[in-house]
Structure formats: structure tokens, C-alpha cells
Design a protein around this motif. Structure first.
Motif, PDB file in Angstrom:
ATOM      1  N   ALA A  12       0.839  -1.203   0.000  1.00  0.00           N
ATOM      2  CA  ALA A  12       0.000   0.000   0.000  1.00  0.00           C
ATOM      3  C   ALA A  12       0.874   1.253   0.000  1.00  0.00           C
ATOM      4  N   VAL A  13       0.426   2.277  -0.696  1.00  0.00           N
ATOM      5  CA  VAL A  13       1.199   3.516  -0.830  1.00  0.00           C
ATOM      6  C   VAL A  13       0.507   4.605  -0.007  1.00  0.00           C
ATOM      7  N   PRO A  14       1.272   5.433   0.712  1.00  0.00           N
ATOM      8  CA  PRO A  14       0.633   6.522   1.460  1.00  0.00           C
ATOM      9  C   PRO A  14      -0.130   7.442   0.508  1.00  0.00           C
ATOM     10  N   GLY A  15      -1.267   7.964   0.960  1.00  0.00           N
ATOM     11  CA  GLY A  15      -2.029   8.899   0.151  1.00  0.00           C
ATOM     12  C   GLY A  15      -3.088   8.228  -0.715  1.00  0.00           C
ATOM     13  N   HIS A  16      -3.171   6.906  -0.688  1.00  0.00           N
ATOM     14  CA  HIS A  16      -4.227   6.198  -1.425  1.00  0.00           C
ATOM     15  C   HIS A  16      -5.139   5.467  -0.460  1.00  0.00           C
ATOM     16  N   ARG A  17      -6.395   5.263  -0.904  1.00  0.00           N
ATOM     17  CA  ARG A  17      -7.347   4.525  -0.077  1.00  0.00           C
ATOM     18  C   ARG A  17      -7.353   3.056  -0.466  1.00  0.00           C
ATOM     19  N   TYR A  18      -7.492   2.210   0.542  1.00  0.00           N
ATOM     20  CA  TYR A  18      -7.601   0.778   0.296  1.00  0.00           C
ATOM     21  C   TYR A  18      -8.735   0.228   1.152  1.00  0.00           C
ATOM     22  N   VAL A  19      -9.187  -0.968   0.767  1.00  0.00           N
ATOM     23  CA  VAL A  19     -10.198  -1.656   1.564  1.00  0.00           C
ATOM     24  C   VAL A  19      -9.690  -3.076   1.796  1.00  0.00           C
ATOM     25  N   VAL A  20      -9.775  -3.542   3.038  1.00  0.00           N
ATOM     26  CA  VAL A  20      -9.278  -4.885   3.346  1.00  0.00           C
ATOM     27  C   VAL A  20     -10.099  -5.918   2.574  1.00  0.00           C
ATOM     28  N   ALA A  21      -9.405  -6.814   1.873  1.00  0.00           N
ATOM     29  CA  ALA A  21     -10.094  -7.875   1.133  1.00  0.00           C
ATOM     30  C   ALA A  21     -10.132  -9.148   1.981  1.00  0.00           C
ATOM     31  N   THR A  22      -8.966  -9.650   2.363  1.00  0.00           N
ATOM     32  CA  THR A  22      -8.924 -10.872   3.171  1.00  0.00           C
ATOM     33  C   THR A  22      -7.766 -10.812   4.152  1.00  0.00           C
ATOM     34  N   VAL A  23      -7.915 -11.567   5.249  1.00  0.00           N
ATOM     35  CA  VAL A  23      -6.806 -11.807   6.177  1.00  0.00           C
ATOM     36  C   VAL A  23      -6.505 -13.286   6.032  1.00  0.00           C
ATOM     37  N   ARG A  24      -5.305 -13.612   5.573  1.00  0.00           N
ATOM     38  CA  ARG A  24      -4.978 -15.022   5.316  1.00  0.00           C
ATOM     39  C   ARG A  24      -4.576 -15.725   6.615  1.00  0.00           C
ATOM     40  N   GLY A  25      -4.926 -17.003   6.695  1.00  0.00           N
ATOM     41  CA  GLY A  25      -4.526 -17.814   7.843  1.00  0.00           C
ATOM     42  C   GLY A  25      -5.582 -17.810   8.933  1.00  0.00           C
ATOM     43  N   ASP A  26      -5.395 -18.713   9.883  1.00  0.00           N
ATOM     44  CA  ASP A  26      -6.372 -18.832  10.966  1.00  0.00           C
ATOM     45  C   ASP A  26      -5.646 -19.132  12.271  1.00  0.00           C
ATOM     46  N   ASP A  27      -4.664 -18.302  12.598  1.00  0.00           N
ATOM     47  CA  ASP A  27      -3.874 -18.522  13.806  1.00  0.00           C
ATOM     48  C   ASP A  27      -4.036 -17.330  14.753  1.00  0.00           C
ATOM     49  N   ALA A  28      -3.162 -17.264  15.738  1.00  0.00           N
ATOM     50  CA  ALA A  28      -3.234 -16.183  16.730  1.00  0.00           C
ATOM     51  C   ALA A  28      -3.128 -14.821  16.051  1.00  0.00           C
ATOM     52  N   LEU A  29      -2.222 -14.731  15.050  1.00  0.00           N
ATOM     53  CA  LEU A  29      -2.033 -13.449  14.376  1.00  0.00           C
ATOM     54  C   LEU A  29      -3.311 -13.028  13.653  1.00  0.00           C
ATOM     55  N   ALA A  30      -3.914 -13.965  12.922  1.00  0.00           N
ATOM     56  CA  ALA A  30      -5.129 -13.636  12.178  1.00  0.00           C
ATOM     57  C   ALA A  30      -6.235 -13.199  13.149  1.00  0.00           C
ATOM     58  N   GLU A  31      -6.318 -13.902  14.271  1.00  0.00           N
ATOM     59  CA  GLU A  31      -7.349 -13.584  15.251  1.00  0.00           C
ATOM     60  C   GLU A  31      -7.096 -12.190  15.838  1.00  0.00           C
ATOM     61  N   ARG A  32      -5.812 -11.916  16.116  1.00  0.00           N
ATOM     62  CA  ARG A  32      -5.452 -10.626  16.687  1.00  0.00           C
ATOM     63  C   ARG A  32      -5.736  -9.488  15.699  1.00  0.00           C
ATOM     64  N   LEU A  33      -5.451  -9.740  14.415  1.00  0.00           N
ATOM     65  CA  LEU A  33      -5.722  -8.736  13.393  1.00  0.00           C
ATOM     66  C   LEU A  33      -7.217  -8.448  13.328  1.00  0.00           C
ATOM     67  N   ARG A  34      -8.020  -9.505  13.356  1.00  0.00           N
ATOM     68  CA  ARG A  34      -9.468  -9.313  13.307  1.00  0.00           C
ATOM     69  C   ARG A  34      -9.949  -8.528  14.524  1.00  0.00           C
ATOM     70  N   ALA A  35      -9.382  -8.885  15.715  1.00  0.00           N
ATOM     71  CA  ALA A  35      -9.794  -8.181  16.932  1.00  0.00           C
ATOM     72  C   ALA A  35      -9.393  -6.704  16.877  1.00  0.00           C
ATOM     73  N   SER A  36      -8.407  -6.386  16.027  1.00  0.00           N
ATOM     74  CA  SER A  36      -7.973  -4.996  15.905  1.00  0.00           C
ATOM     75  C   SER A  36      -8.715  -4.277  14.790  1.00  0.00           C
ATOM     76  N   GLY A  37      -9.693  -4.918  14.180  1.00  0.00           N
ATOM     77  CA  GLY A  37     -10.508  -4.252  13.168  1.00  0.00           C
ATOM     78  C   GLY A  37     -10.078  -4.510  11.733  1.00  0.00           C
ATOM     79  N   VAL A  38      -9.059  -5.388  11.555  1.00  0.00           N
ATOM     80  CA  VAL A  38      -8.633  -5.705  10.187  1.00  0.00           C
ATOM     81  C   VAL A  38      -9.541  -6.824   9.671  1.00  0.00           C
ATOM     82  N   TRP A  39     -10.709  -6.451   9.189  1.00  0.00           N
ATOM     83  CA  TRP A  39     -11.624  -7.435   8.628  1.00  0.00           C
ATOM     84  C   TRP A  39     -12.068  -6.980   7.242  1.00  0.00           C
ATOM     85  N   ALA A  40     -12.598  -7.909   6.469  1.00  0.00           N
ATOM     86  CA  ALA A  40     -12.976  -7.602   5.087  1.00  0.00           C
ATOM     87  C   ALA A  40     -13.921  -6.405   5.048  1.00  0.00           C
TER      88      ALA A  40
END
Lengths: 84, 635
Positions: A12-40
Motif C-alpha cells: 500500500a502507498v501513502p495517500g491512497h485509499r484501500y479496503v481490506v479484502a482478506t486476512v490469510r490464515g487462521d492462527d493467533a495473528l489472524a485472530e489478533r488482526l481481526r480483533a484490531s478491526g482488520v476485517w474484510a
């Protein structure tokens, strides 16, 4: 909305908008990312990067989240319409 | 009022680590009363009680949780308590949610709701949400939630009274009824401001060049505070200790009792109190930096360099704190999620040259090195600790603590001005906690070392000196002679004490490093706290009382260290041996308080023993290397 390019969050480049598509994997990191609002569908923006290949800083849901490059690499985003 | 709580109600504050729970607890109950120990773990959180009407509220501040899945020891403990797996479950949950990231918080609230426990919502940081450009419409939120919702400000305490009433007055039975979670749309509205203050500050503080420079400035400020500002306060404590010692010394005639009270008890209390100014200032600084939002930026900037050596950005706080004192540094390691990261941080933190090592360096440098070399050597001694810590962390993370890594995934909060009241409450809490744990250990160890250095007391020594004293001329003419005799008597007693016998017995081990029996006794006496090295050497060199100072060395001790000769007529100490002694103290873990802290934080004897073992071995090897290699090069 036209079909947009999917790219890893690390690319991702600063100054552009993006939308989260997917979070790959199903481990502690993926769960933590989801809990932090990184969801599709969440709008996300890159703000800064720490020197020497350190973590990246993003804004989503109105707050700032720091992710290591390895952590951000788990997230795919789609480029959204228009620059900020 | 009805409800299951009756006259007593336990409320758990649940929420993310930086949602402002602890500040809210302080405003709810007026104090941070006492730490709560979770059974079977070292995790600590805070609880306080407050009476509201007829109800006593026991409010527990759980460690931060971001979801109902635990990743760290703290999170596991919080979850166990929340679900009633450790003790009884709380009567009421108070979800503390941060308005500045409402969408994320609502997802967590949804999870909490499914637990089916009575729930009250405290909404904090409305001001941050507004200044960041995402204001919250409270009426709509309250309607959508259908739960008691109280707006609070963790910084000013506004809304705390309303929350207190809501927590004490709500009908628990009504809240337990299952409520369907309404759909709360995530905040997707356009941002109301272009650039907030935080954005502007981050442009500089996270700038690739200015950012690291600002970080260095913050660290330098911390050192100044800990070493320069704390100095007068340390002086006052030492003066008070001396005054009490003199007072008691004048009141008690019996020799052994007086020595026990003055050199054992008062000295022991003083030895633990002397840490308080630095610990208090360090905590105040760290709390203020944390509350300002900058600490997360420091972690952000340092994550990559620290990962290179097998640690984590979050190791920054424990490691920097350890330059003042490893004890609070080790306690600060709790923020690390991964157990291996945490242990690697805990066992390398004591290698940071703490302030208690400074008096040893100062006296040796003053005795054997010209001032222009002393500065450089002092820097090298600090650097030695850091280099060895890096090597040790690398080694451990490749062997015993292989694999695993803490996640970073960390919020950088909006900058805020820290509130004095919160900083003061945290500092007071930390000081009390230090005195309760490390302080008592240091006191007991000091008394034990006193006993070993005092006994036995053969009558023959006292009698021979009494005769010599009587032979000295009366009046002022003999005063100097009498003082000299008293100092020699103290040295004679100490030389045949159990401590000295132990020192002489152990001395062959330190012979390759060039330590004579006196220095060896100093090493042994350092075990309760390194502060004791300089006074012990003072007694051994027949100087009477010598103060340990971090700014100026005692001139007489410096001269004696230089001039004392051994049985072979050669000086027992020279520059090389002084260097070996300093290197030994830079690397050894002669500090019972630190070991007690490691035991508490790792919950086993394995890691304190390991730390003591590896640091002593390294210290010995390095001291022997300095002595032997140096000798070979000089000859």
C-alpha cells in the motif's frame, strides 16, 4: 465499482485509499488482526514506516495501528476509488 | 434497588490495554488500593473498593483484553477471572470502550455480550474521537446498544460519579436477560478534520531522521532525571540514615545491640529506601511518556533493531528502565506477549549497568585512572553491559528460548497531555510494590551480611586495643591516635569474621582475576545490594566509615586502595586489577533484589538461578581475561 487490483497491505502507498479484502490464515495473528478491526471491507490507509525495514503504521476505523511487515503481509487489500 | 449483589458487588473493568481502565478505576474509587494476585501466575492487576449508598463496590481492573482469545499471560489471567475460572466470577462487567475506535470496540462488546453476564458500558475518549475527526453520536449509540451507557473521561474523571451510580444501582437481573445484539454500523463516514494534532506531531516524531533523534533525546532526558535529579534525594536519605544511626548509637550502650541496630537494621532500611528516589522518578517518567502516547512510538521505532537481536520493540521499556534499577525493569517486562521474548528480556535486563554499580566504578576510576581516561572507561563499562546483553539475547533465542515471537499489532494512541494525578497514583503504587517485595529482601539480606561481618567477637581483640587506647596521650593530642586505633580495631574484628573467613576461603577462586581477600569480601558483601561494596572496603582498609557516592570518590579509600601492599611487598591492587574488578561488577548479578524480581516474574527458581549462574560465570571469565591478557601484554 470497477474490479480493482488486489495487493498485499505491505505494498500500500501513502495517500491512497484501500479496503481490506482478506486476512490469510487462521492462527493467533489472524485472530489478533481481526480483533484490531482488520476485517474484510474495512477502509485502511498507510501513514508511515519505521526506518530500517521496521513496522508500518496504518489508519483504520479512525485509529492508528502499527503492524510488522510480516504481519501486514498476511492482509490483502483492494485499491479503492480516488486518492485522499 | 434489587439485584444479586446485595450489600457487596464485584465489578470487573474489561477492555483494551489503553482504553483508560486504570485511570477510570482511580476516578471511580479515589485510589489505586492494592494489587490483585491471580492464583497460579505472576500477573498482577489493581483493585479498589468504594461505598455507594448501601452497596460496597469492589472494582477490579483486569489486564487488557482485545478479544475473548488470550495471547499473553496477562490476557489469559484476565479471561480466567472474567469467566470465573479463577475464583468467583464478577457480579457485573463494566466494558470500558474507546470512542476513538468505536467500530473495533463494538465488535468486542458483541463478544462480551454473548457471555450473558450483566454488562454496563463506559465510553471513554470522546474528546479524542472528536479531535481525530470521527465524532460519536451518543444518543444513537445508546439506542442501538440498549445497555446502560455512561460517558466518562479517564483523564479528568468527568462522568465517574454517574458510572459509580450506574454500577451500584443497576438491577442485575434485568441486565442478565438476553438482548439481541443490534446491528451497529461501523463508522464509515468521511473524516471531519483534515489533519489532527497527532498527525502533525507524528510527521516529525515518526520521521525517518527526526524520529530517531527525538527518541535519543527522550532517553537522554530519562537518564538525566534518574541520575541527576534523583541525586539530592538520595543524599537526603543517606543523611537521614546517618542521623538515625548516630541517634541510636548514642542511646544504646551495648556493643552488639548497637551494631545490630545501626549497621544491620538502619543500614538495611536505608539500603532499600535509597532506591526509592530513582524508582519513583523512573516510574513517573515512564508513566508520563506512556500516558502521552509516545511510548508506543518508541516501540514502533525500535522494533526492528531489537528484533535483530532476538528481542521485541516492547523490550525497550524494561531494558531502558534497568539502567536505573533492574527491579522495576523486570516488572515492566509483562507487556511482552510471547513467553520466550519475555524471559529473554528478563534475564538480560540485569546486564544494563544499574545505578548501584556506579559507586564501585567511581571509587576504582578515581583511585587508578586520570580523569580524562575515567570518562571513556565509564562509557565502555556501560557499553560492555549492552554488548553482552545483545550477545546473550541472541544466544538464548537461538538455543533455550528458540522459536516463538511476540506479535506487534499495536495501537499508536493519539497524543494527550499526561495528568499529574494519574502519574502520581501510578508512581506511589510502584514504590509501595517495590518496598513490599524487593525492599524486604534487601533488608533481610543486609541484616544477614551484617551478622556474618560482626561475629564472632573474640575478647582478645577488644582488650589489646583497649590497652593501646589507654596508652595514647590524653586530650586532643591523642584524638587522632584513638580514631586510628578504633578504625584498626574494626578492621581486626572484620578480618576474623565469618564473612572474611568466607572471603579468604573463596579468594583462590578469584586469584586468577587478581582479587585479594579484601576485594573478595567486597564481592560477597555486595550480594544483598551493591551499595554495600564501598562501605565494606572502607572498613577492611581501616578507614572507619566510608560513604558510597556516585559523584565523588572518597579520597582516603582511593589512596588506601592504591597504597596497600601485600605480604610480598607489592601493591595488592594496580590499574589492571582495578579494571578487572570493574569488569566483574559490570557483568555480575550480585543483587538479591533483582533475583527476587526474576523469581516473581518467571514464577520459577530456574531463571533467577540461571541468571545468577551465567552472569557470575561471565563476570569471572571476563575479570580473569582482563587480568591474564593484560598481564601478558604488559610483561
Amino acid at each position: 465499482m470497477p474490479a480493482s487490483l488486489i495487493l498485499p497491505l505491505t505494498a500500500a502507498v501513502p495517500g491512497h485509499r484501500y479496503v481490506v479484502a482478506t486476512v490469510r490464515g487462521d492462527d493467533a495473528l489472524a485472530e489478533r488482526l481481526r480483533a484490531s478491526g482488520v476485517w474484510a471491507g474495512a477502509p485502511i490507509e498507510r501513514l508511515a514506516a519505521a526506518p530500517f525495514g521496521g513496522p508500518l503504521l496504518f489508519r483504520l476505523h479512525g485509529y492508528r495501528l502499527a503492524l510488522r511487515r510480516s504481519e501486514a503481509g498476511r492482509v490483502d487489500v483492494a485499491a479503492a476509488e480516488g486518492a485522499l | 434497588m434489587s439485584g444479586g449483589g446485595g450489600a457487596r458487588r464485584t465489578v470487573a473493568l474489561v477492555g483494551r490495554a489503553n482504553a483508560g481502565k486504570t485511570a477510570l478505576l482511580m476516578h471511580l474509587t479515589g485510589t489505586l488500593q492494592r494489587p490483585v494476585n491471580f492464583p497460579g501466575s505472576s500477573v498482577e492487576c489493581v483493585e479498589s473498593e468504594v461505598a455507594v449508598g448501601g452497596v460496597t463496590l469492589r472494582v477490579v481492573d483486569l489486564p487488557g483484553l482485545a478479544s475473548l482469545q488470550a495471547h499473553s499471560r496477562d490476557e489469559q489471567a484476565a479471561l480466567d477471572m472474567l469467566l470465573g475460572r479463577a475464583g468467583t466470577a464478577p457480579d457485573l462487567l463494566c466494558a470500558v470502550i474507546d470512542a476513538s475506535k468505536l467500530a473495533v470496540e463494538l465488535a468486542f462488546l458483541h463478544q462480551l455480550r454473548r457471555l450473558g453476564r450483566p454488562l454496563v458500558v463506559a465510553l471513554t475518549k470522546l474528546d479524542v474521537a472528536a479531535s481525530e475527526g470521527f465524532p460519536v453520536a451518543i444518543d444513537r449509540l445508546q439506542q442501538a446498544l440498549g445497555l446502560p451507557l455512561v460517558v466518562c473521561d479517564g483523564r479528568t474523571g468527568a462522568g465517574a460519579a454517574a458510572l459509580r451510580d450506574a454500577l451500584a444501582g443497576t438491577d442485575l437481573a434485568a441486565l442478565t436477560a438476553p438482548v439481541a445484539m443490534p446491528a451497529v454500523a461501523p463508522a464509515t463516514a468521511a473524516r471531519a478534520v483534515d489533519r489532527s494534532l497527532t498527525d502533525a506531531l507524528d510527521r516529525w516524531l515518526l520521521h525517518p531522521l527526526c524520529g530517531p533523534l527525538a527518541l535519543v533525546a527522550v532517553i537522554v532526558a530519562m537518564f538525566q532525571l534518574v541520575f541527576v535529579v534523583a541525586d539530592p534525594a538520595i543524599g537526603w536519605i543517606e543523611m537521614a540514615q546517618e542521623w538515625f544511626g548516630d541517634l541510636i548509637g548514642g542511646l544504646v550502650a551495648h556493643d552488639a545491640t548497637r551494631s545490630f541496630l545501626v549497621d544491620g537494621l538502619v543500614n538495611g532500611v536505608g539500603s532499600s529506601l535509597v532506591f526509592v528516589p530513582q524508582i519513583a522518578l523512573l516510574y513517573a517518567f515512564v508513566t508520563a511518556v506512556e500516558a502521552s502516547g509516545y511510548m508506543a512510538r518508541a516501540v514502533f521505532l525500535l522494533d526492528q533493531p531489537l528484533r535483530k537481536v532476538g528481542l521485541s520493540g516492547k523490550s525497550f521499556v524494561p531494558l531502558t528502565s534497568s539502567f536505573a534499577c533492574a527491579i522495576p525493569g523486570i516488572a515492566a517486562s509483562r507487556i511482552l506477549g510471547d513467553e520466550r521474548d519475555r524471559i529473554a528480556t528478563v534475564v538480560t535486563a540485569p546486564l544494563m549497568s544499574c545505578s548501584a554499580r556506579l559507586p564501585v566504578y567511581v571509587v576504582m576510576l578515581a583511585a587508578f585512572f586520570p580523569p580524562q581516561q575515567a570518562g571513556l572507561l565509564l562509557f565502555l563499562l556501560y557499553a560492555l553491559g549492552v554488548v553482552v546483553a545483545v550477545a546473550m539475547a541472541l544466544l538464548l533465542r537461538r538455543t533455550a528460548l528458540k522459536g516463538g515471537e511476540s506479535l506487534l499489532v499495536m495501537e499508536l494512541p493519539a497524543y494527550q497531555r499526561p495528568r499529574l494525578r494519574l502519574v502520581a497514583a501510578h508512581t506511589l503504587f510502584a514504590v509501595r510494590s517495590f518496598l513490599r517485595t524487593a525492599g524486604t529482601v534487601i533488608l533481610v539480606a543486609t541484616v544477614v551480611v551484617w551478622a556474618l561481618a560482626y561475629f564472632p567477637r573474640p575478647a582478645a581483640i577488644g582488650e589489646s586495643f583497649a590497652q593501646a587506647r589507654a596508652a595514647a596521650p590524653a586530650g586532643e593530642a591523642g584524638d587522632e591516635r584513638r580514631a586510628q586505633l578504633d578504625a584498626q580495631k574494626a578492621a581486626a574484628y572484620l578480618e576474623q569474621s565469618w564473612l572474611a573467613r568466607a572471603g579468604k576461603a573463596v579468594q583462590p577462586v578469584f586469584a586468577p582475576a587478581g582479587f585479594d581477600w579484601r576485594i573478595t569480601v567486597g564481592v560477597l558483601a555486595a550480594f544483598p545490594a551493591r551499595e554495600l561494596v564501598v562501605p565494606t572496603l572502607g572498613t577492611l582498609y581501616s578507614l572507619g566509615e566510608v560513604e558510597a557516592a556516585s559523584d565523588a570518590a572518597d579520597e582516603r579509600l582511593a589512596a588506601s586502595l592504591r597504597d596497600t601492599v601485600g605480604p610480598d611487598g607489592r601493591p595488592t591492587l594496580d590499574r589492571l586489577t582495578a579494571l578487572a574488578i570493574m569488569v566483574f561488577f559490570a557483568l555480575c548479578s550480585q543483587c538479591v533484589g533483582t533475583l527476587a524480581a526474576i523469581r516473581r516474574e518467571t514464577h520459577s527458581w530456574k531463571w533467577p538461578l540461571f541468571t545468577f549462574g551465567y552472569m557470575t560465570a561471565l563476570a569471572w571469565l571476563a575479570a580473569v581475561a582482563v587480568q591474564q591478557v593484560g598481564r601478558a601484554l604488559l610483561d
